[in-house]
Scaffold this motif. Structure first.
Motif, PDB file in Angstrom:
ATOM      1  N   THR A 223       0.803  -1.219   0.000  1.00  7.28           N
ATOM      2  CA  THR A 223       0.000   0.000   0.000  1.00  7.28           C
ATOM      3  C   THR A 223       0.842   1.277   0.000  1.00  7.28           C
ATOM      4  OG1 THR A 223      -1.226  -1.273   1.633  1.00  7.28           O
ATOM      5  CG2 THR A 223      -2.250   0.722   0.892  1.00  7.28           C
ATOM      6  N   ALA A 241      -7.941  -3.033  -3.363  1.00 11.28           N
ATOM      7  CA  ALA A 241      -8.889  -3.354  -2.284  1.00 11.28           C
ATOM      8  C   ALA A 241      -9.995  -4.253  -2.811  1.00 11.28           C
ATOM      9  CB  ALA A 241      -9.468  -2.067  -1.699  1.00 11.28           C
ATOM     10  N   ASN A 244      -8.693  -7.801  -3.314  1.00 12.77           N
ATOM     11  CA  ASN A 244      -8.570  -8.530  -2.044  1.00 12.77           C
ATOM     12  C   ASN A 244      -9.935  -9.021  -1.575  1.00 12.77           C
ATOM     13  OD1 ASN A 244      -5.936  -7.825  -2.254  1.00 12.77           O
ATOM     14  ND2 ASN A 244      -5.883  -6.458  -0.496  1.00 12.77           N
TER      15      ASN A 244
ATOM     16  N   LYS B  12      -1.699 -10.992   3.708  1.00 14.50           N
ATOM     17  CA  LYS B  12      -1.937  -9.589   4.070  1.00 14.50           C
ATOM     18  C   LYS B  12      -3.172  -9.470   4.983  1.00 14.50           C
ATOM     19  CE  LYS B  12       1.342  -7.106   2.575  1.00 14.50           C
ATOM     20  NZ  LYS B  12       2.026  -6.094   3.415  1.00 14.50           N
ATOM     21  N   TYR B  13      -4.159 -10.339   4.753  1.00 15.46           N
ATOM     22  CA  TYR B  13      -5.302 -10.372   5.679  1.00 15.46           C
ATOM     23  C   TYR B  13      -4.817 -10.780   7.076  1.00 15.46           C
ATOM     24  CZ  TYR B  13      -9.318  -9.753   2.489  1.00 15.46           C
ATOM     25  OH  TYR B  13     -10.266  -9.235   1.642  1.00 15.46           O
ATOM     26  N   HIS B 176      -3.687   2.431   8.197  1.00 13.96           N
ATOM     27  CA  HIS B 176      -4.450   2.731   6.970  1.00 13.96           C
ATOM     28  C   HIS B 176      -4.353   1.587   5.958  1.00 13.96           C
ATOM     29  CE1 HIS B 176      -0.982   4.256   4.580  1.00 13.96           C
ATOM     30  NE2 HIS B 176      -1.736   3.896   3.567  1.00 13.96           N
ATOM     31  N   SER B 177      -3.210   0.861   5.962  1.00 18.67           N
ATOM     32  CA  SER B 177      -3.053  -0.240   5.004  1.00 18.67           C
ATOM     33  C   SER B 177      -4.061  -1.359   5.254  1.00 18.67           C
ATOM     34  CB  SER B 177      -1.657  -0.826   5.091  1.00 18.67           C
ATOM     35  OG  SER B 177      -0.722   0.111   4.677  1.00 18.67           O
ATOM     36  N   PHE B 179      -7.102  -1.273   5.816  1.00 17.72           N
ATOM     37  CA  PHE B 179      -8.361  -1.099   5.081  1.00 17.72           C
ATOM     38  C   PHE B 179      -8.216  -1.597   3.640  1.00 17.72           C
ATOM     39  CE2 PHE B 179      -8.788   1.823   8.592  1.00 17.72           C
ATOM     40  CZ  PHE B 179     -10.092   1.605   8.993  1.00 17.72           C
ATOM     41  N   GLN B 180      -7.049  -1.301   3.060  1.00 20.34           N
ATOM     42  CA  GLN B 180      -6.790  -1.777   1.697  1.00 20.34           C
ATOM     43  C   GLN B 180      -6.676  -3.303   1.689  1.00 20.34           C
ATOM     44  OE1 GLN B 180      -5.348   0.039  -1.264  1.00 20.34           O
ATOM     45  NE2 GLN B 180      -4.066  -1.512  -2.158  1.00 20.34           N
ATOM     46  N   SER B 181      -5.921  -3.856   2.637  1.00 18.53           N
ATOM     47  CA  SER B 181      -5.727  -5.305   2.688  1.00 18.53           C
ATOM     48  C   SER B 181      -7.055  -6.032   2.847  1.00 18.53           C
ATOM     49  CB  SER B 181      -4.806  -5.678   3.845  1.00 18.53           C
ATOM     50  OG  SER B 181      -3.536  -5.133   3.656  1.00 18.53           O
ATOM     51  N   PHE B 182      -7.946  -5.472   3.664  1.00 16.90           N
ATOM     52  CA  PHE B 182      -9.242  -6.101   3.905  1.00 16.90           C
ATOM     53  C   PHE B 182     -10.238  -5.837   2.770  1.00 16.90           C
ATOM     54  CE2 PHE B 182      -9.152  -6.344   8.865  1.00 16.90           C
ATOM     55  CZ  PHE B 182      -8.076  -7.203   8.767  1.00 16.90           C
ATOM     56  N   GLY B 183      -9.866  -4.963   1.858  1.00 16.02           N
ATOM     57  CA  GLY B 183     -10.755  -4.676   0.739  1.00 16.02           C
ATOM     58  C   GLY B 183     -11.952  -3.834   1.120  1.00 16.02           C
ATOM     59  N   ILE B 184     -11.805  -2.988   2.141  1.00 18.43           N
ATOM     60  CA  ILE B 184     -12.939  -2.124   2.497  1.00 18.43           C
ATOM     61  C   ILE B 184     -12.590  -0.665   2.233  1.00 18.43           C
ATOM     62  CG2 ILE B 184     -14.338  -3.508   4.081  1.00 18.43           C
ATOM     63  CD1 ILE B 184     -12.598  -2.671   6.345  1.00 18.43           C
ATOM     64  N   LEU B 185     -11.889  -0.474   1.104  1.00 13.61           N
ATOM     65  CA  LEU B 185     -11.486   0.877   0.731  1.00 13.61           C
ATOM     66  C   LEU B 185     -12.356   1.343  -0.432  1.00 13.61           C
ATOM     67  CD1 LEU B 185      -9.080   2.804   1.516  1.00 13.61           C
ATOM     68  CD2 LEU B 185      -7.981   1.995  -0.548  1.00 13.61           C
ATOM     69  N   GLU B 186     -12.826   2.571  -0.356  1.00 12.32           N
ATOM     70  CA  GLU B 186     -13.526   3.166  -1.484  1.00 12.32           C
ATOM     71  C   GLU B 186     -12.813   4.473  -1.816  1.00 12.32           C
ATOM     72  OE1 GLU B 186     -15.774   1.747  -3.244  1.00 12.32           O
ATOM     73  OE2 GLU B 186     -16.251   0.066  -1.928  1.00 12.32           O
ATOM     74  N   GLN B 190      -9.982   7.207   0.799  1.00  9.21           N
ATOM     75  CA  GLN B 190      -8.516   7.125   0.769  1.00  9.21           C
ATOM     76  C   GLN B 190      -7.807   8.207   1.588  1.00  9.21           C
ATOM     77  OE1 GLN B 190      -8.372   6.640  -3.628  1.00  9.21           O
ATOM     78  NE2 GLN B 190      -6.826   5.117  -3.189  1.00  9.21           N
TER      79      GLN B 190
END
Lengths: 264, 220
Positions: A223, A241, A244, B12-13, B176-177, B179-186, B190
């Motif tokens: 990231t 995202a 994943n 990453k999860y 902050h990463s 959120f990206q790893s879990f895929g809950i980023l919109e 960001q």
């Protein structure tokens, strides 16, 4: 090249490597009397003309359309994929962005999965194999359906289109400190997962493309955002995202095939 | 699911989930320790109430140990693979947006220092000198006395400050990463998420820093 008072002279430190088996090294070359209107590749063409005239090996670099749409060109200029201008492939980068007397360091994409073929050209077929693993939709032949038969919400169409603009140049891998292909793979997965035609094979696609990405020896995503910043098509990190999420969903929910047989 | 856990995405999860366990813990740990500002009775009673609740104590300890094992093993395997994937480094490092942050490049080094800190921290406090005191007729461990003793040593306070600054960067990237790893980023999340992550990291590191500095400078 005509002599003009606006023309500039540059020092190029270019990576020269005979093939993937031999070690490479930097060679310092002069780019003289460069027009600010020339593209970066045109500047290299002129340098190569000089080299050929001197009976030396020209610098090898990948290129095709030179319109910024094919994804063939690309190398590092002073540590930046496709050079300093945002959202631009190196073929669309013009010499007016550089100053007279500047030294530019040119290196090929660096990734174990992208072995150098020669000089600034590397083998990016690993990306093709990721596509072959699932970056497609299976369609039966027949007449094309009327476009408006399948309603797609505008936001989905927009997002899918933005992901689909990926030209597969590999700048994301090159810029990543881990040589991760997450941005490339996720752009393809997202593009197809958002559209009804792609949704049929959504789960298998996510599983297969991520597995191929790992098998090719690309690294994991940290990231940093360097990929997205370097991307000539400015593909967003939110694709990763989405990938994943898709991959987790597919790992948990994917249905098993209960009997043999193929598509028929 | 085994394939999932072996993949780069799956690991990453694991990094994210195990990181979140510790993020929750250190926030609570920092908040509880703020009782040091209220004096020895409040601080010691708080410590005593935690060790008296065996389910909470052992449950938390087991969760933290499992989480750190998952976090460290995933981190080591990912770091080794990432290095192998990159191979040759560039002669010139990028600047600006195309560069990675110092925090993201050195998560491994920060994590190693923080792990060393955790071990030393347990030796100093949990398994450190055992003083006793009585609060409202109940005999309990006088951790307050030990904390004061330790935080009077300039060397320990300096090491503490360095490790907490490393923790600040480690958390700012991790928070902050995840959120990206879990895929809950919109798209819209960001920029705010980066700020929230820094705010969280600053609250935790700042809170923890205030304690030794208060003891060292004020409570002599």
């Amino acid at each position: 090249m005509s002599s003009d008072k606006n023309n500039i002279n540059l020092k190029l430190k270019v990576w020269r490597q005979k093939n993937s088996q031999t070690e490479g090294a930097f060679e310092t070359l002069d780019a003289k009397n460069v027009s600010p209107d020339a593209s970066f590749l045109e500047m290299l063409d002129a340098v190569n003309e000089d080299l050929i005239k001197k009976d030396k090996e020209p610098i090898v670099f990948d290129h095709d359309c030179r319109e910024g749409i094919c994804g063939s060109c690309g190398f590092m200029i002073n540590g930046e994929a496709h050079g300093p201008q945002k959202g631009t492939t190196v073929c669309q980068l013009h010499m007016r962005h550089f100053n007279d007397g500047e030294e530019l360091v040119l290196e090929p994409w660096r990734a174990t999965a992208f072995p150098v073929i020669k000089d600034l050209m590397c083998d990016r077929s690993a990306l093709d194999r990721i596509i072959r693993a699932g970056g497609y939709i299976s369609v039966n032949t027949g007449n094309a359906q009327d476009a408006n038969n399948i309603p797609i919400p505008k936001p989905d169409a927009d997002e899918a289109f933005m992901s689909a603009t990926c030209i597969g140049c590999g700048a994301c891998v090159a810029s990543c400190k881990n040589a991760s292909a997450a941005l490339f793979t996720s752009a393809k997965i997202t593009h197809l997962a958002l559209l009804p035609q792609g949704r049929v094979e959504q789960d298998q696609r996510a599983l297969d493309m991520v597995a191929q990405m790992d098998a090719e020896g690309f690294g994991a995503c940290t990231t940093t955002g360097a990929c997205s910043a370097a991307c000539p098509k400015e593909i967003s990190l939110i694709n990763i995202a989405k990938m994943n999420r898709e991959y987790l969903r597919a790992s948990v929910l994917k249905k098993e095939e209960l009997s043999g047989g193929g598509d028929g | 699911m085994l394939n999932f856990l072996k993949s780069t995405v799956g690991r990453k999860y694991i990094m994210g989930i195990t990181g979140l366990v510790w993020m929750g813990f250190i926030l609570g740990h920092m908040a509880g320790n703020m009782l040091i500002f209220l004096g020895p009775e409040a601080f010691n009673s708080y410590g005593h109430s935690i060790v008296s609740n065996k389910i909470l104590l052992y449950g938390t300890e087991i969760a933290l140990i499992l989480a750190i094992i998952g976090h460290v093993t995933s981190a080591i395997s990912l770091t080794l693979e990432n290095r192998a994937a990159k191979g040759t480094r560039y002669a010139v490092m990028p600047k600006g947006e195309k560069a990675s942050t110092w925090a993201s490049r050195n998560m491994g080094a920060q994590g190693s220092a923080i792990l060393a800190f955790i071990i030393l921290h347990l030796i100093t406090f949990k398994y450190g000198a055992h003083y006793e005191t009585t609060v409202n007729g109940v005999v309990m461990r006088d951790l307050h006395k030990l904390v004061l003793e330790v935080f009077m040593k300039p060397g320990y306070v300096a090491w503490y400050v360095v490790c907490l600054l490393l923790l600040l960067f480690h958390l700012s990237h991790g928070a902050h990463s995840v959120f990206q790893s879990f895929g809950i980023l919109e798209r819209k999340m960001q920029a705010p998420l980066k700020k929230i992550a820094w705010a969280y990291a600053a609250v935790v590191a700042g809170g923890f820093l205030s304690q030794p500095i208060y003891v060292f400078l004020v409570n002599r």
